[in-house]
Design an enzyme around this catalytic site. Structure first.
Site, short mmCIF file in Angstrom:
data_model
loop_
_atom_site.label_atom_id
_atom_site.label_comp_id
_atom_site.label_asym_id
_atom_site.label_seq_id
_atom_site.Cartn_x
_atom_site.Cartn_y
_atom_site.Cartn_z
N ARG A 295 36.41 71.52 61.81
CA ARG A 295 37.00 70.81 60.67
C ARG A 295 38.50 70.61 60.93
O ARG A 295 39.13 71.42 61.64
CB ARG A 295 36.84 71.63 59.38
N HIS B 64 35.02 61.54 63.15
CA HIS B 64 34.07 62.51 62.58
C HIS B 64 32.62 62.07 62.82
O HIS B 64 31.86 61.86 61.86
CB HIS B 64 34.33 62.71 61.08
#
Ligand SMILES: NC(=O)c1ccc[n+]([C@@H]2O[C@H](COP(=O)([O-])OP(=O)(O)OC[C@H]3O[C@@H](n4cnc5c(N)ncnc54)[C@H](OP(=O)(O)O)[C@@H]3O)[C@@H](O)[C@H]2O)c1
Length: 313
Positions: free
Chosen positions: A228, A276
């Site tokens: 993340r 992502h």
């Protein structure tokens, strides 16, 4: 059986149809703000407070991803977003492990075979063979030895790299040296040429990719962040690239997504960015797993992927 579905960006129709096909006895519907009808299960991503808060009778809440940090952060900001006592379940693998292997292998091999440097030489029309890296000086450390971390470790072991992992508890995976706990973090990082992050984002792991950790790595090391954005202290990365502590970084996740247009990472010659996409939720595989978990709960068995709210993953 009643199932409600909410995702801020996914097209709901394939999910409604797919769950209905697998569970013909279920009535599956998209949740909206006026929907106060009963439900047994919820399939969600970033659920609005009003969706789940009153639903203490739910038998399970299925997160449509592997990482549940966004949902747990919502719960912290607005307690009750997740009704007390209802199990929260996340996706385990469901096709993400293979995608992570592909992404991690592609990134490691690009650095190991110096493709990033040859790409720059080509732009300068330079014919310049470089000495190859040797495997003995290319130790790879993986932060996180869970479903995805251990799978990536396996792919790298199969490619005959020296691989270490770091987790909370000790692991025994053939060919992978296990380090665990805060006390062993610097020993784990010491001498690693590549650092791959596959930790969940929790209060304990936020900001772990920082100056102190970078200084433990081998000089001119490579960072690959697949966990993340909140794991990375962005200023520390820029400084480590400037000082030569890090040679380059591949980043799939960011503190702010989409990455703002003015962000220095966009134009940094040694930062590679993807939006992502390292491992997407694959609907068919995810639905197979969710339905098998619903059947387990209905039969009184323990479902897979239950999130420990105390640990945060
Ligand atoms: N970029 C993308 O497209 C993408 C896609 C999917 C997932 N992800 C990220 O990948 C993460 C990992 O997924 P997963 O399915 O592999 O999770 P997982 O199976 O829960 O594995 C998590 C690992 O991290 C370790 N860990 C957690 N907290 C720790 C701490 N404080 N200190 C040391 N180790 C710690 C755990 O240790 P123990 O084994 O000892 O518990 C475990 O090995 C997700 O949370 C998500 O953020 C990214």
């Amino acid at each position: 059986m009643n199932i409600i579905f909410y995702h801020p960006t996914f097209d709901a129709k394939p999910w409604i149809d797919g769950i209905t096909k697998r569970l013909p006895q279920a009535n599956v519907r998209v949740w909206n703000a006026n929907d106060h009808e009963p439900a047994d299960y919820a399939l969600v991503w970033r659920p609005p407070y009003a969706m789940l808060a009153p639903r203490t009778m739910l038998k399970g809440i299925f997160a449509l991803g592997a990482g549940v940090d966004a949902i747990l952060t919502q719960e912290q900001r607005q307690p009750g977003t997740l009704p007390a006592g209802v199990p929260l379940l996340r996706l385990e693998d469901t096709g993400m492990a293979l995608q992570m292997q592909e992404y991690a292998l592609a990134s490691v091999l690009r650095y190991f075979r110096r493709m990033d440097e040859y790409q720059l030489f080509q732009q300068q029309k330079q014919w310049r063979p470089l000495a190859p890296h040797s495997r003995s000086e290319f130790t790879i450390g993986i932060l996180g030895a869970g479903v995805l971390g251990s799978s990536v470790a396996q792919a790298l072991v199969d490619m005959q790299f020296t691989v270490r992992s770091w987790s909370r508890s000790a692991k025994s995976q053939e060919g992978v040296q296990s380090f665990y706990g805060d006390d062993q973090l610097s020993a784990f990082a010491s001498g690693c040429k590549v650092l791959i992050n596959l930790l969940p984002n929790t209060p304990h792991t936020a900001g772990i990719l920082n100056h102190q950790l970078f200084t433990n790595l081998s000089h001119n090391a490579y960072l690959i962040n697949l966990g993340r954005g909140g794991h990375l202290v962005e200023g520390d990365l820029l400084r480590a690239l400037d000082s030569g502590q890090l040679a380059a970084a591949t980043l799939d996740v960011f503190v702010e997504e989409p990455l703002p247009g003015m962000h220095p990472f966009w134009s940094h010659p040694r930062v590679s960015i993807t939006p992502h996409v390292a491992a997407d939720t694959l609907p068919e595989e995810a639905m197979d797993s969710i339905v098998s978990n619903i059947l387990a709960i209905e039969a009184g068995r323990e479902p897979k992927g239950r999130v420990d709210l105390g640990r945060g993953y």
